[in-house]
Design a protein around this motif. Sequence first.
Motif, PDB file in Angstrom:
ATOM      1  N   THR A  58      48.135  25.054  22.760  1.00 10.77           N
ATOM      2  CA  THR A  58      47.238  26.179  22.462  1.00 10.77           C
ATOM      3  C   THR A  58      46.318  26.474  23.643  1.00 10.77           C
ATOM      4  N   ASP A  59      45.754  25.434  24.225  1.00 12.80           N
ATOM      5  CA  ASP A  59      44.855  25.633  25.365  1.00 12.80           C
ATOM      6  C   ASP A  59      45.597  26.180  26.575  1.00 12.80           C
ATOM      7  N   ARG A  90      46.460  29.851  25.892  1.00 10.84           N
ATOM      8  CA  ARG A  90      45.233  30.642  25.950  1.00 10.84           C
ATOM      9  C   ARG A  90      44.812  30.879  27.405  1.00 10.84           C
ATOM     10  N   ARG A 105      46.084  33.792  14.177  1.00  9.06           N
ATOM     11  CA  ARG A 105      47.251  32.927  14.313  1.00  9.06           C
ATOM     12  C   ARG A 105      48.455  33.782  14.692  1.00  9.06           C
TER      13      ARG A 105
END
Length: 77
Positions: A34-35, A38, A9
């Motif tokens: 988040t995706d 990333r 995290r």
Amino acid sequence: MNKKWAVKRITLNLASVESEKLERYCAMTGRPATDVIRELIRSLEQEALMEEAGSKRDRANSCKLALKTKFSGLTCP
């Protein structure tokens, strides 16, 4: 939780303009932040490899030019 991910995290501090841009992009694409983040991180590796290849090519071209002009001050890798 998907077992293929080892989770670490992190906290990301963004300026309000950056945060709004991320939020708009996520809303537009329907993807979670988040995706998106990333994916951007993964693209860094590809960009670095492409830049490294370009840098090596530039050095090789500089060396060829140095040999052609008989400039002895340039060291080739």
